[in-house]
Design a protein around this motif. Structure first.
Motif, mmCIF file in Angstrom:
data_model
loop_
_atom_site.group_PDB
_atom_site.id
_atom_site.type_symbol
_atom_site.label_atom_id
_atom_site.label_comp_id
_atom_site.label_asym_id
_atom_site.label_seq_id
_atom_site.Cartn_x
_atom_site.Cartn_y
_atom_site.Cartn_z
ATOM 1 N N ARG A 46 0.855 -1.194 0.000
ATOM 2 C CA ARG A 46 0.000 0.000 0.000
ATOM 3 C C ARG A 46 0.889 1.240 0.000
ATOM 4 O O ARG A 46 1.770 1.386 0.856
ATOM 5 C CB ARG A 46 -0.914 -0.002 1.232
ATOM 6 C CG ARG A 46 -1.806 1.244 1.341
ATOM 7 C CD ARG A 46 -2.821 1.083 2.462
ATOM 8 N NE ARG A 46 -2.193 0.872 3.743
ATOM 9 C CZ ARG A 46 -1.804 1.847 4.577
ATOM 10 N NH1 ARG A 46 -1.953 3.118 4.220
ATOM 11 N NH2 ARG A 46 -1.263 1.554 5.737
ATOM 12 N N LEU A 47 0.668 2.113 -0.973
ATOM 13 C CA LEU A 47 1.449 3.345 -1.044
ATOM 14 C C LEU A 47 1.019 4.280 0.078
ATOM 15 O O LEU A 47 -0.160 4.608 0.216
ATOM 16 C CB LEU A 47 1.267 4.021 -2.406
ATOM 17 C CG LEU A 47 1.753 3.191 -3.613
ATOM 18 C CD1 LEU A 47 1.448 3.936 -4.907
ATOM 19 C CD2 LEU A 47 3.243 2.898 -3.487
ATOM 20 N N TRP A 48 1.990 4.683 0.884
ATOM 21 C CA TRP A 48 1.658 5.494 2.053
ATOM 22 C C TRP A 48 1.379 6.933 1.647
ATOM 23 O O TRP A 48 2.095 7.537 0.850
ATOM 24 C CB TRP A 48 2.796 5.457 3.063
ATOM 25 C CG TRP A 48 2.449 6.185 4.344
ATOM 26 C CD1 TRP A 48 1.715 5.710 5.371
ATOM 27 C CD2 TRP A 48 2.835 7.514 4.695
ATOM 28 N NE1 TRP A 48 1.600 6.645 6.366
ATOM 29 C CE2 TRP A 48 2.279 7.786 5.969
ATOM 30 C CE3 TRP A 48 3.572 8.510 4.067
ATOM 31 C CZ2 TRP A 48 2.462 8.989 6.626
ATOM 32 C CZ3 TRP A 48 3.749 9.714 4.724
ATOM 33 C CH2 TRP A 48 3.197 9.949 5.985
ATOM 34 N N ALA A 49 0.308 7.464 2.190
ATOM 35 C CA ALA A 49 -0.002 8.889 2.061
ATOM 36 C C ALA A 49 -0.429 9.362 3.439
ATOM 37 O O ALA A 49 -0.978 8.590 4.231
ATOM 38 C CB ALA A 49 -1.113 9.122 1.044
ATOM 39 N N LEU A 287 -5.231 -6.498 6.757
ATOM 40 C CA LEU A 287 -4.180 -5.487 6.858
ATOM 41 C C LEU A 287 -3.588 -5.241 5.471
ATOM 42 O O LEU A 287 -2.978 -6.131 4.877
ATOM 43 C CB LEU A 287 -3.084 -5.959 7.818
ATOM 44 C CG LEU A 287 -1.850 -5.051 7.915
ATOM 45 C CD1 LEU A 287 -2.244 -3.694 8.486
ATOM 46 C CD2 LEU A 287 -0.757 -5.701 8.751
ATOM 47 N N HIS A 288 -3.816 -4.029 4.949
ATOM 48 C CA HIS A 288 -3.205 -3.611 3.679
ATOM 49 C C HIS A 288 -1.900 -2.920 4.037
ATOM 50 O O HIS A 288 -1.849 -1.724 4.289
ATOM 51 C CB HIS A 288 -4.147 -2.681 2.925
ATOM 52 C CG HIS A 288 -3.817 -2.561 1.476
ATOM 53 N ND1 HIS A 288 -4.619 -1.908 0.570
ATOM 54 C CD2 HIS A 288 -2.763 -3.017 0.751
ATOM 55 C CE1 HIS A 288 -4.083 -1.957 -0.624
ATOM 56 N NE2 HIS A 288 -2.955 -2.625 -0.532
ATOM 57 N N ASP A 289 -0.836 -3.697 4.050
ATOM 58 C CA ASP A 289 0.418 -3.285 4.683
ATOM 59 C C ASP A 289 1.175 -2.285 3.817
ATOM 60 O O ASP A 289 1.320 -2.467 2.607
ATOM 61 C CB ASP A 289 1.280 -4.530 4.916
ATOM 62 C CG ASP A 289 2.320 -4.334 6.002
ATOM 63 O OD1 ASP A 289 2.464 -3.204 6.477
ATOM 64 O OD2 ASP A 289 2.969 -5.334 6.373
ATOM 65 N N SER A 290 1.655 -1.244 4.459
ATOM 66 C CA SER A 290 2.517 -0.281 3.777
ATOM 67 C C SER A 290 3.965 -0.405 4.220
ATOM 68 O O SER A 290 4.846 0.249 3.661
ATOM 69 C CB SER A 290 2.043 1.149 4.067
ATOM 70 O OG SER A 290 2.258 1.466 5.442
ATOM 71 N N ARG A 296 5.467 8.633 9.531
ATOM 72 C CA ARG A 296 4.329 8.302 10.389
ATOM 73 C C ARG A 296 4.696 8.386 11.873
ATOM 74 O O ARG A 296 3.824 8.525 12.730
ATOM 75 C CB ARG A 296 3.862 6.885 10.057
ATOM 76 C CG ARG A 296 2.680 6.388 10.841
ATOM 77 C CD ARG A 296 2.542 4.878 10.658
ATOM 78 N NE ARG A 296 2.083 4.521 9.333
ATOM 79 C CZ ARG A 296 2.495 3.475 8.635
ATOM 80 N NH1 ARG A 296 3.418 2.672 9.138
ATOM 81 N NH2 ARG A 296 2.019 3.222 7.434
ATOM 82 N N THR A 297 5.973 8.293 12.196
ATOM 83 C CA THR A 297 6.420 8.060 13.572
ATOM 84 C C THR A 297 7.233 9.227 14.113
ATOM 85 O O THR A 297 8.068 9.803 13.409
ATOM 86 C CB THR A 297 7.256 6.771 13.629
ATOM 87 O OG1 THR A 297 6.471 5.692 13.117
ATOM 88 C CG2 THR A 297 7.671 6.449 15.047
ATOM 89 N N VAL A 298 6.967 9.563 15.374
ATOM 90 C CA VAL A 298 7.736 10.569 16.114
ATOM 91 C C VAL A 298 8.176 9.935 17.425
ATOM 92 O O VAL A 298 7.366 9.320 18.128
ATOM 93 C CB VAL A 298 6.905 11.829 16.401
ATOM 94 C CG1 VAL A 298 7.718 12.835 17.212
ATOM 95 C CG2 VAL A 298 6.406 12.454 15.108
#
Length: 743
Positions: A46-49, A287-290, A296-298
């Motif tokens: 899955r392309l992350w946006a 789960l459509h895994d990216s 996404r993470t901090v």
């Protein structure tokens, strides 16, 4: 053109078996399918946006800066407050706060007071804030969601922060159900805006592919309704709180607009605020895994030290969790074997917000089976008429269409279509049919050795191989002597081992028992755990089969006693208490049906008939009479005078109306002393059947004193039986037959 019947029936059987196996969908078939889906996701993740979902990660660097976990709840409260001040729409904690904070002043100061000898420190605790209370106040003031971990033990009920509506049948029977959960402190749960499940739906191989969006926690109340037992996941709750919604809605097959053709097959969808979510029958989301996405993470330390980007959390759904290896919240996904558990929740919300789902509707199973049937029938028909080359072309074309169509359905529509099972079935059919002639020839050449080498002595196998006409396939009626042997009280022995140990013990013990059967020309019918069934006089004639069976039984008794002595020495050497190894044997001679029993695909050479049942019952009754070998009258009569037989009783076994005269078979050859002893024993039985209890008891006692040991338990049984008959006399019409109470 003539077509052999086998060229039609065998392919049809293979096709039927393939369809049946696919309908049953055993774990290994599902594993193939899931492996293909994993491969599709690796080829086209899955392309992350940016969907407005963030992870605040308690990573290794955060632990190095802030300190080891668990942190004081004031630190967690500060983290939540900073996220709320940064504009987070929802803050979901992928952490359970199940115990009071051990760093709170009320927990720490009394310990310091005692250790330092400063009692005044204890009084300071009452004036300082409790860390859990501070955290609870922060939860109440922020859009925070807590989570719980479902467990297989009943616990207290978890409060609900939502309303539940559902269309169609009650959804509870389809959801993953648990008796309870590891929950948070009640004060924290009361303050939170939402509460959801951590359950991430691990597959058999440990990989997470389908995540339960809703689970069931059984309340234990018989009148409980779905609103009390259905709980959303942490992801579903975060999405609800972020929208300010108060309702979760589930739709099952049978609801308006959802047709199941008369069947109730489970859930189909959920609605959370403005979002519709397709579900599988058990309430799961694929789960459509990216894969991991740095944007996404901090890191949590950046939030606590005010170093996060100013707009990183504005309007976002934030999941607080850990990727630190020491905190053991790592999971395997199709794209990442060590994904942080919190990443699963975040990805589920992302694909819901984006509306980009993977799905496997119920009708895909039907499409796959129809495609399998069509291609296999075409290949089978072409091969049956000798068009092997055309059949291969059809097969290759089908493989290309299956794999290409599945890939197109995945990329274009998010459908997870299985191309593997149908292709493997068609290929197996093709290979099988092209080898039919060879396999048939090989099967004919090896029929005798392959069918009988497992349970006949080598001498008999060679005689059959030399003259196969002596073997009658199917079933024939012939006199047999049948044996059942079983280890008495095997459970205490089995409890000493694990599964491998039990197998090794049985292999060691049953080898000797099998040798005794084969050495006397017997046929081993089957092994049933710790039991053996054997018979004599088939497939080849053995004129003295009853005598051979009796000789085998005595040899098995001797070997069992030798084994018992050897095993006792081994247990004693290992400082373990010996556990006796005893056997019971039943023998009966009767006319039975013997032959190859089973199906074309698998059969065994076996015997069936009433005589088989009686032999089995006699083995079970040997324990009741306290003897190792119990023999039916027909076997005693056929075996001759070379054995020491002694009559025990007239017995009506379970499931029979006609009584059987039964005998014990004792070791040794008959002699004058044995004959004198047996006269007293037989006289005791005659007195017993004449209801002359005193004479019977006296003669039983005399017989026991003349031959102490092998019949002691039998005589004890008879004394007890006479006592019972005295208390409740059988009457004048009594025939002396004892009715067995069990098998």
């Amino acid at each position: 053109m003539r077509i052999r019947l086998s060229a039609i029936l065998l392919p049809l059987a293979i096709i039927a078996g393939a369809l049946g196996l696919r309908a049953a969908d055993p774990p290994f078939v599902e594993a193939w399918r899931l492996a293909v889906f994993d491969g599709f996701q690796r080829l086209a993740p899955r392309l992350w946006a940016d969907a407005g979902v963030r992870i605040v990660d308690i990573d290794d660097e955060t632990l190095a800066r802030i300190g080891q976990w668990p942190w004081p709840r004031t630190v967690v409260a500060d983290l939540a407050a900073k996220l709320a001040d940064a504009g987070a729409a929802a803050i979901a904690f992928d952490v359970v706060f199940a115990e009071p904070d051990r760093t709170s002043p009320r927990a720490v100061l009394p310990l310091w007071a005692e250790a330092a000898g400063r009692p005044e420190l204890r009084d300071l605790a009452d004036g300082l804030p409790d860390h859990d209370a501070v955290f609870a106040a922060t939860l109440a003031a922020t859009p925070s969601i807590l989570g719980f971990a479902p467990v297989e033990a009943r616990t207290r009920e978890i409060p609900r922060k939502w309303a539940l509506a559902y269309g169609g049948p009650d959804p509870r029977p389809y959801l993953f159900a648990y008796p309870g959960a590891v929950a948070n402190l009640p004060a924290l749960e009361a303050a939170a805006k939402g509460i959801g499940s951590f359950g991430t739906g691990v597959e058999r191989d440990g990989t997470i592919r389908r995540v339960p969006l809703f689970v069931r926690l059984r309340s234990g109340a018989s009148d409980a309704d779905a609103s009390r037992e259905v709980y959303p996941s942490l992801a579903a709750e975060a999405l609800r709180v972020a929208q300010g919604a108060g309702l979760h809605r589930l739709t099952s097959v049978g609801a308006s607009g959802e047709t199941g053709f008369g069947a109730q097959t489970g859930l189909v969808a959920a609605r959370i605020g403005q979002f519709n979510v397709p579900l599988d029958a058990q309430g799961r989301v694929w789960l459509h895994d990216s894969g991991p996405q740095p944007a996404r993470t901090v890191s949590a330390w950046r939030v606590l030290e005010d170093q996060a980007p100013a707009d990183a959390f504005d309007g976002t759904i934030v999941f607080v969790g850990t990727s630190a290896a020491g905190l053991k919240d790592l999971r395997a996904t199709p794209l990442n074997p060590v994904a942080a558990g919190v990443e699963i929740h975040a990805q589920i919300v992302e694909q819901i917000v984006e509306g980009r789902f993977l799905s496997r509707p119920d009708w895909l199973d039907g499409v796959e089976m129809i495609a399998l049937l069509g291609v296999c029938l075409a290949v089978a028909a072409l091969l049956a008429v000798g068009r092997a080359t055309l059949g291969a072309v059809v097969l290759v074309g089908a493989l290309v269409l299956w794999v290409g169509g599945a890939w197109w359905a995945f990329r274009a529509h998010g459908l997870v279509f299985d191309p593997v099972y149908g292709a493997a079935s068609a290929l197996a059919l093709y290979l099988t049919q092209t080898l039919i002639a060879f396999l048939a020839s090989e099967r004919e050449r090896r029929q005798v050795r392959g069918a009988f080498g497992r349970y006949l002595s080598p001498v008999l196998v060679e005689r059959l191989a030399a003259d196969p006409s002596k073997l009658t396939l199917g079933g024939e009626m012939r006199p047999l002597t049948l044996m059942f042997m079983d280890i008495r009280g095997f459970t205490p022995i089995a409890e000493q081992f694990d599964a491998q140990g039990v197998t090794a013990f049985l292999n060691r013990f049953l080898t000797g028992m099998t040798d005794a059967v084969l050495a006397t020309g017997g046929t081993v019918d089957k092994y049933m755990g710790d039991a053996v069934m054997a018979f004599w006089n088939a497939p080849l004639d053995v004129p003295d089969h009853a005598a051979r069976a009796c000789a085998a039984a005595l040899e098995m008794q001797r070997r069992a006693r030798a084994f018992d002595s050897e095993w006792a020495r081994e247990r004693t050497a290992a400082d373990l208490a010996p556990i006796p190894v005893r056997i019971g044997i039943g023998l009966n001679t009767d006319i039975c049906c013997v032959g190859n029993m089973g199906a074309d695909q698998r059969f065994d050479y076996s015997a069936i008939g009433d005589g088989v049942n009686l032999a089995s019952r006699l083995e079970g009754q040997s324990k009741s009479y306290g003897v190792d070998i119990l023999v039916a009258e027909a076997t005693r009569a056929a075996a001759g005078a070379a054995f020491r037989f002694v009559e025990l009783d007239r017995l009506r076994v379970k499931g029979k109306t006609k009584p059987a005269t039964i005998h014990a078979l004792l070791p040794g050859a008959p002699d004058a002393a044995f004959a004198a002893w047996r006269r007293d024993h037989d006289a005791a039985l005659a007195a017993y059947r004449a209801q002359d209890w005193n004479t019977a008891l006296a003669l039983f006692a005399k017989a026991q004193s003349a031959m102490p040991g092998p019949m002691d338990r039998f005589y004890a049984v008879m004394r007890a039986r006479i006592a019972a008959l005295r208390a409740d006399p059988p009457g004048d019409g009594w025939d002396g037959v004892y009715v067995a109470k069990d098998k």
